[in-house]
Design a protein around this motif. Structure first.
Motif, short mmCIF file in Angstrom:
data_model
loop_
_atom_site.label_atom_id
_atom_site.label_comp_id
_atom_site.label_asym_id
_atom_site.label_seq_id
_atom_site.Cartn_x
_atom_site.Cartn_y
_atom_site.Cartn_z
N LEU A 1 5.50 -25.81 -40.82
CA LEU A 1 5.34 -25.87 -42.27
C LEU A 1 4.09 -26.63 -42.68
O LEU A 1 3.54 -26.42 -43.76
CB LEU A 1 6.57 -26.53 -42.87
N LYS A 2 3.66 -27.51 -41.77
CA LYS A 2 2.52 -28.36 -42.10
C LYS A 2 1.33 -27.52 -42.54
O LYS A 2 0.93 -26.59 -41.87
CB LYS A 2 2.11 -29.21 -40.88
N GLY A 3 0.80 -27.86 -43.66
CA GLY A 3 -0.39 -27.17 -44.11
C GLY A 3 -0.10 -26.03 -45.08
O GLY A 3 -0.99 -25.63 -45.82
N SER A 4 1.12 -25.50 -45.06
CA SER A 4 1.40 -24.37 -45.95
C SER A 4 2.18 -24.79 -47.19
O SER A 4 2.39 -23.97 -48.09
CB SER A 4 2.13 -23.26 -45.20
N LYS A 6 1.44 -26.72 -49.79
CA LYS A 6 0.68 -26.58 -51.03
C LYS A 6 0.65 -25.14 -51.50
O LYS A 6 0.86 -24.85 -52.69
CB LYS A 6 -0.77 -27.04 -50.82
N THR A 7 0.36 -24.24 -50.58
CA THR A 7 0.27 -22.83 -50.93
C THR A 7 1.60 -22.30 -51.46
O THR A 7 1.64 -21.56 -52.44
CB THR A 7 -0.19 -22.01 -49.71
N ILE A 8 2.67 -22.71 -50.81
CA ILE A 8 4.01 -22.29 -51.24
C ILE A 8 4.29 -22.75 -52.67
O ILE A 8 4.71 -21.96 -53.53
CB ILE A 8 5.09 -22.87 -50.29
N LYS A 29 2.01 -20.93 -55.25
CA LYS A 29 2.39 -19.53 -55.45
C LYS A 29 3.67 -19.40 -56.29
O LYS A 29 3.76 -18.55 -57.18
CB LYS A 29 2.57 -18.85 -54.09
N GLU A 32 4.12 -17.50 -59.94
CA GLU A 32 5.13 -16.47 -60.21
C GLU A 32 6.06 -16.86 -61.36
O GLU A 32 6.50 -15.99 -62.12
CB GLU A 32 6.00 -16.24 -58.96
N VAL A 54 12.84 -22.14 -52.83
CA VAL A 54 12.33 -21.82 -51.49
C VAL A 54 13.48 -21.53 -50.54
O VAL A 54 13.42 -20.58 -49.75
CB VAL A 54 11.44 -22.97 -50.95
N ILE A 111 13.40 -21.98 -44.69
CA ILE A 111 12.44 -23.03 -45.03
C ILE A 111 13.10 -24.00 -45.99
O ILE A 111 13.59 -23.61 -47.04
CB ILE A 111 11.16 -22.45 -45.67
N LYS A 162 -6.00 -19.93 -52.16
CA LYS A 162 -5.02 -20.34 -51.16
C LYS A 162 -4.23 -19.14 -50.63
O LYS A 162 -3.94 -19.05 -49.44
CB LYS A 162 -4.04 -21.34 -51.77
N VAL A 163 -3.88 -18.26 -51.52
CA VAL A 163 -3.08 -17.09 -51.12
C VAL A 163 -3.95 -16.16 -50.26
O VAL A 163 -3.49 -15.61 -49.26
CB VAL A 163 -2.51 -16.36 -52.35
N MET A 206 -4.16 -17.72 -46.90
CA MET A 206 -2.89 -17.58 -46.19
C MET A 206 -2.73 -16.15 -45.66
O MET A 206 -2.25 -15.95 -44.54
CB MET A 206 -1.74 -17.93 -47.15
#
Lengths: 114, 114
Positions: free
Chosen positions: A7-10, A12-14, A17, A21, A34, A42, A90-91, A94
């Motif tokens: 999960l590390k690093g993702s 922020k993007t999650i 996003k 939405e 989530v 997750i 970011k998206v 990703m």
DNA sequence: TGTAATATATAAGAATCTTAAATATAATAA
DNA sequence: TTATTATATTTAAGATTCTTATATATTACA
């Protein structure tokens, strides 16, 4: 459940996003969403989520509104105009990452893709 | 190029999967191969790669053979039997992660998938 | 002769996440 | 009525991982 290592690093993007939405959300709601979307695979921890929200606010990416709901504090976050452009980057990044990882993890995918 | 932030946590899985596919490889070769497969989008740094290889060796996941090629040291790594089972778990986990992230990043995907 | 490519190592520091504890209210179950 | 679960946020200490930088050494090529 997916190990936190991945999960590390993702994170922020999650978060960004989901805000794109859904317009605006509060921290607790984000963790719930989530889990729902990923069917529990997750799970965001509060110790990771809230500091990230604070950091994104400081960076001018998120706008904050505090509200009181049933005597319970809710801090709503939404994207600023900067945030709307950051989430797109970011998206995009990703998406490239997912494709690259699949090239490695699933070589068959690469053959059928090219 | 993909920011290193996203790479955090997936380095081990990348290394192990490449070794599963290729039998045995040395560190420098791994960085070259990753760049090749991802068309330069993922670039491993030596400062990250070599410590990970040492760690995986300590954990009994990798087997090590030093060889001399043209007066240049090469340290070949291959999976131990433990390594072969670890890589399967890691790839499985990564696959779940990719799917979960796509549910978030690309909501259309979720609709068409379900 | 100098630069690029090959090949590995490792220390210091930055960034991120986990774990844990703290605080407080509402809703539900026993 | 009392205990527990769910809601909601905060933050500190520690672990882990990665970056950056430096070091070393040979071969290939311009």
């Amino acid at each position: 459940m997916i190990s936190s290592e991945l999960l590390k690093g993702s994170l922020k993007t999650i978060v960004l996003k989901l805000l794109e939405e859904n317009g605006r959300m509060y921290g607790y709601e984000i963790t719930r969403r989530v889990e729902e979307i990923t069917k529990g695979k997750i799970v965001l921890t509060y110790g990771a989520l809230y500091p990230v929200l604070h950091k994104l606010e400081k960076e001018g990416v998120l706008h904050v509104e505090s509200e009181n709901y049933n005597n319970r504090m809710r801090i709503y976050y939404s994207l600023t105009s900067k945030g709307r452009s950051v989430v797109k980057e970011k998206v995009q990044e990703m998406t490239e990452f997912l494709k690259s990882i699949r090239f490695i993890i699933d070589p068959e995918f690469k053959i059928s893709y090219e």
